[in-house]
Design a protein around this motif. Structure first.
Motif, PDB file in Angstrom:
ATOM      1  N   ILE A 110      36.561  38.793  -3.979  1.00 26.98           N
ATOM      2  CA  ILE A 110      35.236  39.404  -3.737  1.00 26.98           C
ATOM      3  C   ILE A 110      35.225  40.825  -4.283  1.00 26.98           C
ATOM      4  CG2 ILE A 110      33.703  40.245  -1.914  1.00 26.98           C
ATOM      5  CD1 ILE A 110      33.433  37.497  -1.357  1.00 26.98           C
ATOM      6  N   THR A 111      36.311  41.544  -4.072  1.00 26.83           N
ATOM      7  CA  THR A 111      36.394  42.930  -4.553  1.00 26.83           C
ATOM      8  C   THR A 111      36.268  42.986  -6.068  1.00 26.83           C
ATOM      9  OG1 THR A 111      37.778  43.519  -2.668  1.00 26.83           O
ATOM     10  CG2 THR A 111      37.820  45.012  -4.551  1.00 26.83           C
ATOM     11  N   GLU A 112      36.920  42.073  -6.770  1.00 27.02           N
ATOM     12  CA  GLU A 112      36.845  42.059  -8.238  1.00 27.02           C
ATOM     13  C   GLU A 112      35.443  41.705  -8.714  1.00 27.02           C
ATOM     14  OE1 GLU A 112      41.418  40.763  -9.368  1.00 27.02           O
ATOM     15  OE2 GLU A 112      39.981  39.201  -8.781  1.00 27.02           O
ATOM     16  N   VAL A 113      34.828  40.715  -8.091  1.00 25.80           N
ATOM     17  CA  VAL A 113      33.468  40.324  -8.472  1.00 25.80           C
ATOM     18  C   VAL A 113      32.501  41.479  -8.197  1.00 25.80           C
ATOM     19  CG1 VAL A 113      31.553  38.745  -7.958  1.00 25.80           C
ATOM     20  CG2 VAL A 113      33.897  37.858  -8.098  1.00 25.80           C
ATOM     21  N   ALA A 114      32.658  42.117  -7.045  1.00 25.54           N
ATOM     22  CA  ALA A 114      31.795  43.252  -6.700  1.00 25.54           C
ATOM     23  C   ALA A 114      31.934  44.371  -7.716  1.00 25.54           C
ATOM     24  CB  ALA A 114      32.128  43.754  -5.295  1.00 25.54           C
ATOM     25  N   ARG A 115      33.156  44.662  -8.100  1.00 23.92           N
ATOM     26  CA  ARG A 115      33.391  45.709  -9.093  1.00 23.92           C
ATOM     27  C   ARG A 115      32.708  45.344 -10.406  1.00 23.92           C
ATOM     28  NH1 ARG A 115      38.882  45.588  -9.821  1.00 23.92           N
ATOM     29  NH2 ARG A 115      39.121  46.446  -7.738  1.00 23.92           N
ATOM     30  N   ALA A 172      24.820  36.801  -7.199  1.00 29.11           N
ATOM     31  CA  ALA A 172      26.114  37.409  -6.865  1.00 29.11           C
ATOM     32  C   ALA A 172      26.904  36.504  -5.925  1.00 29.11           C
ATOM     33  CB  ALA A 172      25.895  38.784  -6.228  1.00 29.11           C
ATOM     34  N   ILE A 173      26.235  35.910  -4.964  1.00 29.75           N
ATOM     35  CA  ILE A 173      26.892  34.987  -4.034  1.00 29.75           C
ATOM     36  C   ILE A 173      27.428  33.775  -4.778  1.00 29.75           C
ATOM     37  CG2 ILE A 173      26.469  33.387  -2.109  1.00 29.75           C
ATOM     38  CD1 ILE A 173      24.395  35.527  -1.109  1.00 29.75           C
ATOM     39  N   ALA A 174      26.598  33.223  -5.660  1.00 27.12           N
ATOM     40  CA  ALA A 174      27.026  32.054  -6.437  1.00 27.12           C
ATOM     41  C   ALA A 174      28.231  32.395  -7.296  1.00 27.12           C
ATOM     42  CB  ALA A 174      25.870  31.552  -7.306  1.00 27.12           C
ATOM     43  N   LEU A 175      28.212  33.575  -7.908  1.00 31.05           N
ATOM     44  CA  LEU A 175      29.336  33.997  -8.740  1.00 31.05           C
ATOM     45  C   LEU A 175      30.595  34.180  -7.894  1.00 31.05           C
ATOM     46  CD1 LEU A 175      30.348  34.855 -11.517  1.00 31.05           C
ATOM     47  CD2 LEU A 175      29.570  37.178 -11.004  1.00 31.05           C
TER      48      LEU A 175
END
Length: 99
Positions: free
Chosen positions: A28-33, A17-20
């Protein structure tokens, strides 16, 4: 209000997740979602990774330093308990020691 239960994610999932988050042009919000995690969690993982890589500000502890601090605090607390126990077994005055 948030859930009373917190999910535990594997270290491998967090690393991915960090790498992505680092490589993506998304926020960050979009990746987390997209990953189904809270933005606060992902933001914290990214921040912790930055600190562990030496990118933190003065006074921010790495994960290894935080673990060492916890270990030393536990050790200190145990030693304080031992000292208190030993103090209770030692006579308080010289007269009591001579009896």
């Amino acid at each position: 209000m948030g859930s009373q239960y917190s999910k535990r994610y594997s270290e491998e999932f967090k690393r991915d997740a960090i790498a992505l988050a680092r490589s993506s042009d998304k926020t960050i919000t979009e990746v987390a979602r997209d990953l189904g995690v809270s933005p606060e969690s992902l933001r914290g993982w990214v921040k912790r990774d930055r600190i562990d890589r030496g990118g933190g500000t003065s006074g921010e502890l790495t994960s290894a330093e935080r673990e060492e601090l916890k270990r030393l605090r536990r050790q200190s607390a145990e030693q304080q308990k031992t000292i208190e126990i030993l103090k209770k077994g030692v006579p308080r005055t010289r007269e009591a020691a001579l009896r």
